[in-house]
Write an enzyme that holds these catalytic residues in place. Structure first.
Site, PDB file in Angstrom:
ATOM      1  N   GLU A  22       1.138  -0.614  -5.113  1.00  0.00           N
ATOM      2  CA  GLU A  22       0.095   0.402  -5.315  1.00  0.00           C
ATOM      3  C   GLU A  22       0.812   1.742  -5.302  1.00  0.00           C
ATOM      4  O   GLU A  22       1.088   2.304  -4.249  1.00  0.00           O
ATOM      5  CB  GLU A  22      -0.961   0.308  -4.210  1.00  0.00           C
ATOM      6  CG  GLU A  22      -2.174   1.217  -4.429  1.00  0.00           C
ATOM      7  CD  GLU A  22      -2.060   2.541  -3.695  1.00  0.00           C
ATOM      8  OE1 GLU A  22      -2.336   3.569  -4.346  1.00  0.00           O
ATOM      9  OE2 GLU A  22      -1.695   2.568  -2.515  1.00  0.00           O
ATOM     10  N   ASP A  41       0.827  -1.202   0.000  1.00  0.00           N
ATOM     11  CA  ASP A  41       0.000   0.000   0.000  1.00  0.00           C
ATOM     12  C   ASP A  41       0.866   1.258   0.000  1.00  0.00           C
ATOM     13  O   ASP A  41       1.941   1.298   0.609  1.00  0.00           O
ATOM     14  CB  ASP A  41      -0.888  -0.018   1.254  1.00  0.00           C
ATOM     15  CG  ASP A  41      -1.761   1.210   1.368  1.00  0.00           C
ATOM     16  OD1 ASP A  41      -2.596   1.425   0.482  1.00  0.00           O
ATOM     17  OD2 ASP A  41      -1.609   1.965   2.359  1.00  0.00           O
TER      18      ASP A  41
END
Length: 635
Positions: free
Chosen positions: A362, A309
């Protein structure tokens, strides 16, 4: 398994940043020492004056179980006899500045149900894994040349029990896995599984990196979920948060009374956007902690990969900070050089231990070489979310059709860089929450046009180079944006009560099935030889057409997308061969809620060169629709 206190060699590797299974050394472990059963506790707290293990077993009074400092390592260790699995504990730390602190175990593998925060001793060995065929298949077949259609989900709001309680991992192992198989998905991506104090953080603000959240059950139940996914051909990806951690008192913040896991400089440590703290990637012990954590989930829980993330926030040490909070690196730039080195080391290590792992970034930055190997100067991930494609595509689709011709480049630009990285095309949770509206409700027009646009969008996504990801609820056209409140689930009744939602759900299942069956849609996702434009420039009519190819030259699919509500009859389009063609997919079929403008029968290509192709056909192009034509005979 017998566990001993960390050895000098273990400690050396830990302090070098190279103890990649540090969870086998630190934390709590049920073991036998000198014929006595008990629990061995070990924790890193170099700046503490004293560390004790406390819990119900000693009435939370630390003087009875003070830990031993192992030489000058900063690691404390203690074997407590006659304790066992299920022991609830914390570390009581006497710091140099902050007095007495009560901290959960950074390496604790299980925790009390929120709002309680203590760690729980748990033995994670002994599960009878039955996923040998899955592991064998991963080793034999490259995931780059296989279909990858990911279903992203938040476990707590997919479905609830009748009493509004969460489904357990065990319940999900049955209902969820069956749903994924029947819907045609290849992978499940679960939003962060690590223990977190606040439900509405969705797991992205973590308090226990090694502790599977107890909200949904036990570690063994989650192992059963992963095991059953694998038995039914579903890979499991975990959202993983290496960039920052929450400030809650029992967690990592000022763990031993000093900035230990976070940067010492508050300007560098603070993640103002999220109210969290950045890991200090320059500390070798933090690298041992984080790299071991990624390895832990793959080793202990058989996770197939991680989606890292907020990588952009790691790469830029001034990410989303006001200028007065900016800092510069030793070279005078703003890149976080320690974070870059950490990510390279992370990926290199994971692939050494798990060669077939999925390591997904990401990343919203424009930094190149995210998926290039580390020896070539890349970060070493094997996939990257294509945030540019997502943003441009949704921005284009939200336009009224008559406006789209003025912004045609928004829908074509992504093809120019489609092969610069190994991309996954994401429509994730971030796009359907916090006032952004659901995918269906982003679509312009009346009720019919909204569904037509969504079918068109999914067809375009299936044809575009790159692997695929869709957030839960989007597959049946949830009208409301994702409700992340407690006691809320997806609007499943829409499928039963409204025909259009049932139809688009059937369309998505059909599209997923076609995607999995047709090698031209995935085999050469990362090879420019797998794609050819037919016509990229027809902005006025709003029609886009291209060819997807597989390694078999006879397996080619012509994809035609009409981004307007106009029907075009006798529409000529160039095709690559004289082979007969048939309609593989038409999103305008009546059974999917369309108007029924289909092309029945087979086409015989004419020797009329068109669109830089040697042959051409004439077809009906339906409104707001994706059509796929296959250039070989159906089976």
């Amino acid at each position: 398994m017998a566990f001993e206190s960390p050895t000098p060699h273990d400690l050396y590797l830990f302090h070098e940043g190279n103890l990649f299974q540090s969870y086998r050394t630190l934390g709590s472990h049920v073991t036998n020492q000198h014929g006595v059963e008990g629990v061995l506790f070990s924790v890193w707290a170099p700046n503490a004056n004293k560390v004790s293990v406390v819990g119900d077993f000693n009435h939370w009074y630390g003087s009875n179980h003070e830990m031993n400092r192992l030489e000058q390592s900063g690691v404390w260790s203690l074997f407590i006899p006659y304790l066992g699995e299920g022991t609830v504990y914390k570390y009581q730390i006497e710091s140099q500045h902050d007095g007495l602190l009560l901290k959960a175990d950074p390496y604790g593998v299980y925790a009390e149900l929120r709002p309680k925060t203590a760690s729980i001793v748990r033995n994670l060995s002994g599960f009878d894994w039955q996923d040998h065929e899955w592991q064998k298949q991963k080793a034999e077949q490259s995931h780059f040349k296989r279909p990858m259609n990911i279903y992203e989900m938040h476990l707590g709001s997919w479905k609830l029990n009748d009493d509004k309680s969460f489904l357990t991992y065990e319940q999900l192992a049955n209902e969820l896995v069956d749903y994924l198989v029947s819907s045609g998905y290849t992978h499940l991506e679960i939003m962060p599984l690590s223990e977190h104090p606040f439900d509405r953080s969705w797991g992205y603000q973590i308090i226990g990196y090694y502790a599977l959240t107890s909200r949904y059950g036990t570690p063994e139940q989650f192992m059963h979920l992963v095991n059953r996914c694998h038995q039914h051909g579903i890979g499991v990806i975990m959202d993983w948060v290496p960039g920052h951690f929450c400030k809650d008192d029992p967690g990592l913040r000022r763990f031993d009374g000093s900035p230990l896991y976070e940067y010492h400089d508050p300007k560098k440590a603070e993640k103002l956007l999220w109210g969290t703290l950045s890991f200090d990637f320059g500390k070798p012990e933090v690298c041992s902690f984080l790299i071991s954590n990624a390895v832990f989930w793959m080793d202990v829980y058989h996770i197939d990969g991680i989606r890292a993330d907020a990588v952009a926030s790691m790469l830029d040490q001034n990410f989303d900070k006001p200028q007065e909070q900016w800092t510069l690196n030793e070279q005078g730039g703003t890149e976080n050089l320690e974070a870059i080195a950490f990510l390279q080391k992370l990926n290199k290590t994971v692939f050494q231990l798990f060669p077939h792992a999925l390591m997904i970034a990401e990343d919203s930055s424009d930094r190149p070489l995210i998926t290039a190997p580390t020896y070539a100067g890349g970060l070493g991930f094997n996939y990257k979310w294509n945030m540019g494609w997502m943003n441009d595509t949704l921005r284009y689709m939200e336009l009224e059709p008559e406006q789209r011709r003025h912004h045609h480049n928004w829908i074509t630009f992504s093809f120019l860089y489609a092969y610069s990285e190994n991309f996954i095309l994401p429509f994730s949770h971030d796009e359907v929450v916090h006032g952004k509206k659901s995918l269906l409700n982003k679509m312009p027009g009346d009720y019919w046009r909204k569904f037509a646009n969504l079918r068109l969008l999914y067809g375009f996504m299936a044809g575009h180079p790159g692997k695929k990801l869709l957030f839960m609820g989007s597959e049946f056209g949830q009208f409301s944006e994702w409700n992340d409140n407690e006691f809320a689930q997806l609007d499943w009744q829409l499928i039963h009560d409204f025909e259009k939602h049932r139809q688009i759900n059937e369309y998505k299942k059909h599209l997923n099935s076609i995607y999995k069956q047709q090698s031209a849609l995935w085999e050469l996702d990362f090879d420019p030889a797998g794609f050819t434009w037919i016509d990229a420039d027809n902005a006025e009519q709003g029609v886009l057409s291209f060819i997807r190819k597989s390694q078999d030259p006879n397996e080619q699919i012509v994809i035609v997308c009409n981004f307007t509500p106009n029907v075009y009859h006798d529409f000529r389009i160039g095709v690559p061969s004289s082979s007969q063609m048939y309609e593989l997919l038409n999103s305008d079929e009546e059974r999917f809620g369309g108007s029924g403008c289909i092309n029945s029968g087979q086409y015989h290509a004419q020797s009329i060169p068109y669109h830089n192709q040697a042959y051409s056909i004439q077809m009906t192009v339906p409104p707001l629709a994706t059509v796929m034509l296959k250039t070989s005979k159906p089976n």
